[in-house]
Design an enzyme around this catalytic site. Sequence first.
Site, PDB file in Angstrom:
ATOM      1  N   ARG A  28       0.850  -1.188   0.000  1.00 44.86           N
ATOM      2  CA  ARG A  28       0.000   0.000   0.000  1.00 44.86           C
ATOM      3  C   ARG A  28       0.886   1.238   0.000  1.00 44.86           C
ATOM      4  O   ARG A  28       1.963   1.238   0.607  1.00 44.86           O
ATOM      5  CB  ARG A  28      -0.868   0.035   1.268  1.00 44.86           C
ATOM      6  CG  ARG A  28      -2.107  -0.818   1.198  1.00 44.86           C
ATOM      7  CD  ARG A  28      -3.117  -0.264   0.197  1.00 44.86           C
ATOM      8  NE  ARG A  28      -4.288  -1.101   0.079  1.00 44.86           N
ATOM      9  CZ  ARG A  28      -4.432  -2.102  -0.799  1.00 44.86           C
ATOM     10  NH1 ARG A  28      -3.473  -2.396  -1.639  1.00 44.86           N
ATOM     11  NH2 ARG A  28      -5.549  -2.796  -0.850  1.00 44.86           N
ATOM     12  N   GLU A  72      -3.919   7.496  -4.657  1.00 43.24           N
ATOM     13  CA  GLU A  72      -4.251   6.982  -6.000  1.00 43.24           C
ATOM     14  C   GLU A  72      -5.559   7.581  -6.508  1.00 43.24           C
ATOM     15  O   GLU A  72      -6.485   7.750  -5.721  1.00 43.24           O
ATOM     16  CB  GLU A  72      -4.354   5.455  -5.941  1.00 43.24           C
ATOM     17  CG  GLU A  72      -3.029   4.818  -5.560  1.00 43.24           C
ATOM     18  CD  GLU A  72      -3.135   3.308  -5.314  1.00 43.24           C
ATOM     19  OE1 GLU A  72      -4.185   2.705  -5.595  1.00 43.24           O
ATOM     20  OE2 GLU A  72      -2.153   2.742  -4.818  1.00 43.24           O
ATOM     21  N   HIS A  94      -1.429   0.515  -9.912  1.00 36.76           N
ATOM     22  CA  HIS A  94      -2.062  -0.444  -8.979  1.00 36.76           C
ATOM     23  C   HIS A  94      -2.725  -1.599  -9.753  1.00 36.76           C
ATOM     24  O   HIS A  94      -3.948  -1.759  -9.733  1.00 36.76           O
ATOM     25  CB  HIS A  94      -3.078   0.259  -8.065  1.00 36.76           C
ATOM     26  CG  HIS A  94      -3.366  -0.549  -6.822  1.00 36.76           C
ATOM     27  ND1 HIS A  94      -3.736  -0.003  -5.622  1.00 36.76           N
ATOM     28  CD2 HIS A  94      -3.329  -1.886  -6.599  1.00 36.76           C
ATOM     29  CE1 HIS A  94      -3.929  -0.953  -4.724  1.00 36.76           C
ATOM     30  NE2 HIS A  94      -3.683  -2.116  -5.306  1.00 36.76           N
TER      31      HIS A  94
HETATM   32  C1  DGY Z   1      -5.713  -5.691  -3.186  1.00 39.68           C
HETATM   33  O1  DGY Z   1      -6.545  -6.462  -3.671  1.00 39.68           O
HETATM   34  O2  DGY Z   1      -5.892  -5.116  -2.117  1.00 39.68           O
HETATM   35  C2  DGY Z   1      -4.396  -5.489  -3.863  1.00 39.68           C
HETATM   36  O3  DGY Z   1      -4.005  -4.191  -3.767  1.00 39.68           O
HETATM   37  C3  DGY Z   1      -4.372  -6.018  -5.283  1.00 39.68           C
HETATM   38  O4  DGY Z   1      -3.597  -5.274  -6.147  1.00 39.68           O
END
Ligand code: DGY
Length: 298
Positions: free
Chosen positions: A217, A246, A264
């Site tokens: 993250r 993001e 992402h």
């Molecule tokens: C999620 O599913 O939380 C991940 O970030 C996948 O990229």
Amino acid sequence: MSSPVLIAAPLQSDLADELVLRHGAVTEPERGVTVAVTTSAHGLTAEQIGELPDLKAIVSFGVGYDSIDLDAVRERGIVVSTTPDVLTDAVADLAIGLLIDSVRRISDSDRYVRAGSWVTLGTYPLTGHVTGRRVGVVGLGRIGQAIADRLTAFRCEIGYRNRREADVAYPWFSSVRDLAEWADVLVLAAPGGGDPLVGAPELEALGADGHLVNVGRGSLVDESALIAALTAGTIAGAGLDVFADEPDVPRELRALDSVVLAPHVGSATHDTRGAMADLVLANVAAFLERGELVTPLS
Ligand code: DGY
């Protein structure tokens, strides 16, 4: 028309269609909704939970749950499921791609060829080396372990940082800073939601030849400190799939050739997103039929 299922976030269209077909899912909060379907990107706020007096389960598409208000969830005794396991390989694959790209500067080499610089400036500068390097994994869960598994084929030495020592052969480090000091490449595969684990001291410890890869993250990293380190060359490069805000990626990061940026997309393969959708549908059905989730958050 009422339904026990709410589509609480934008979903990929085949999943949304299936929820409507199977359960008559609605898109506005209303009484009688017992299951809210969301995504790891959108989560569910306390306010949204407050608008659903009959809510009993949150079924999320994705593995992260830092966007779900867990205090509100606990207070109401709501259960939550995510989509673990089915996305592990795709996210681990991307982490390896970003690592190799950052160290071997594949994206920058691509820009070099496209700009005609091979002709005008000659051979591309030498890069770092991947095979045999020390890789520190922050967050040795399912995804972190899959990354480590792949890196053993590159004869990399693995170290890791988890809150507690795991039952694995790799050395555990008592702080991210110590792990960064030891490692050539630091890979972040931990869940977000807390304070950043990587800031100026950890980047300094990683050093001028070091690389940072983040598929966890954006909140795991102090982005300003990372921009400062990359700009000053006090770390060599970074490969990032996740960002603090993001989809807004800071201009300073976008301007740097030493960083590889992905929007992402860790789990974004046709196979994986299909398997995630199936698992969401299985969780919704299991909860409506038996009051149980297939993949509950523990
Ligand atoms: C999620 O599913 O939380 C991940 O970030 C996948 O990229």
